[in-house]
Write a protein that holds these residues in place. Structure first.
Motif, PDB file in Angstrom:
ATOM      1  N   ASP A   1       0.832  -1.204   0.000  1.00  0.00           N
ATOM      2  CA  ASP A   1       0.000   0.000   0.000  1.00  0.00           C
ATOM      3  C   ASP A   1       0.864   1.250   0.000  1.00  0.00           C
ATOM      4  OD1 ASP A   1      -2.210  -1.618   0.050  1.00  0.00           O
ATOM      5  OD2 ASP A   1      -2.623  -1.321   2.186  1.00  0.00           O
ATOM      6  N   SER A   2       1.956   1.238   0.753  1.00  0.00           N
ATOM      7  CA  SER A   2       2.850   2.391   0.822  1.00  0.00           C
ATOM      8  C   SER A   2       3.481   2.656  -0.532  1.00  0.00           C
ATOM      9  CB  SER A   2       3.956   2.172   1.851  1.00  0.00           C
ATOM     10  OG  SER A   2       3.398   2.054   3.135  1.00  0.00           O
ATOM     11  N   ARG A   3       3.859   1.614  -1.232  1.00  0.00           N
ATOM     12  CA  ARG A   3       4.452   1.782  -2.560  1.00  0.00           C
ATOM     13  C   ARG A   3       3.437   2.370  -3.531  1.00  0.00           C
ATOM     14  NH1 ARG A   3       6.061  -3.876  -2.823  1.00  0.00           N
ATOM     15  NH2 ARG A   3       7.106  -4.078  -0.862  1.00  0.00           N
ATOM     16  N   VAL A   4       2.199   1.909  -3.444  1.00  0.00           N
ATOM     17  CA  VAL A   4       1.159   2.428  -4.330  1.00  0.00           C
ATOM     18  C   VAL A   4       0.920   3.906  -4.036  1.00  0.00           C
ATOM     19  CG1 VAL A   4      -1.303   2.287  -4.863  1.00  0.00           C
ATOM     20  CG2 VAL A   4       0.052   0.199  -4.679  1.00  0.00           C
ATOM     21  N   VAL A   5       0.823   4.261  -2.752  1.00  0.00           N
ATOM     22  CA  VAL A   5       0.590   5.660  -2.380  1.00  0.00           C
ATOM     23  C   VAL A   5       1.752   6.521  -2.845  1.00  0.00           C
ATOM     24  CG1 VAL A   5       0.426   7.230  -0.406  1.00  0.00           C
ATOM     25  CG2 VAL A   5      -0.937   5.149  -0.447  1.00  0.00           C
ATOM     26  N   THR A   6       2.967   6.038  -2.653  1.00  0.00           N
ATOM     27  CA  THR A   6       4.143   6.799  -3.086  1.00  0.00           C
ATOM     28  C   THR A   6       4.133   6.980  -4.604  1.00  0.00           C
ATOM     29  OG1 THR A   6       5.402   5.931  -1.232  1.00  0.00           O
ATOM     30  CG2 THR A   6       6.665   6.855  -3.047  1.00  0.00           C
ATOM     31  N   ALA A   7       3.824   5.914  -5.319  1.00  0.00           N
ATOM     32  CA  ALA A   7       3.775   6.014  -6.782  1.00  0.00           C
ATOM     33  C   ALA A   7       2.702   6.995  -7.222  1.00  0.00           C
ATOM     34  CB  ALA A   7       3.531   4.636  -7.387  1.00  0.00           C
TER      35      ALA A   7
END
Length: 133
Positions: free
Chosen positions: A80-86
């Protein structure tokens, strides 16, 4: 197997104790009682060992299940953190592209400073949102 030998020892102790009762031999009776008691104690110790082993196994299984749950939760959170960052980076890039496009259109009209202020606020808000998540 140990349980069977303990039962046999208990039975032999009872028989020896009974023989001592029949013959009136106190020493034989006492030895029989001691053998019987020793066998019973061994049986109880074996029961406790088995109960401890079972409980330890249950606790280990439970701990392993919790570890797997935590691992999955961490993996989901990281994903989820990677998606939000992207998404934040993509949003910032989009805002920057729109602002550059707008700047190119309005560069002749003299409203550069107003456009920069709006762009700065938009980028700041997008980055704050990404950090909060």
């Amino acid at each position: 197997m140990a349980e069977l030998s303990d039962k046999a020892e208990e039975f032999a102790g009872r028989a020896q104790e009974a023989a001592g009762d029949l013959t009136g031999d106190d020493r034989l009776r006492a030895e029989g009682a001691a053998d019987r008691t020793e066998a019973q104690v061994k049986q109880k110790v074996d029961d406790v060992k088995q109960a401890v082993t079972e409980k330890t196994s249950e606790v280990a299984d439970s701990a392993q299940d919790k570890a797997v749950e935590v691992k999955h939760a961490v993996a989901d959170t990281a994903s989820d953190s990677r998606v939000v960052t992207a998404l934040a980076v993509a949003g910032a890039a989009l805002v920057a592209a729109l602002l550059l496009r707008r700047r190119a259109r309005k560069s002749s009209s003299g409203s550069r400073h107003k456009g920069r202020a709006v762009a700065t606020k938009a980028v700041t808000a997008g980055l704050k949102e990404a950090i909060v998540r």
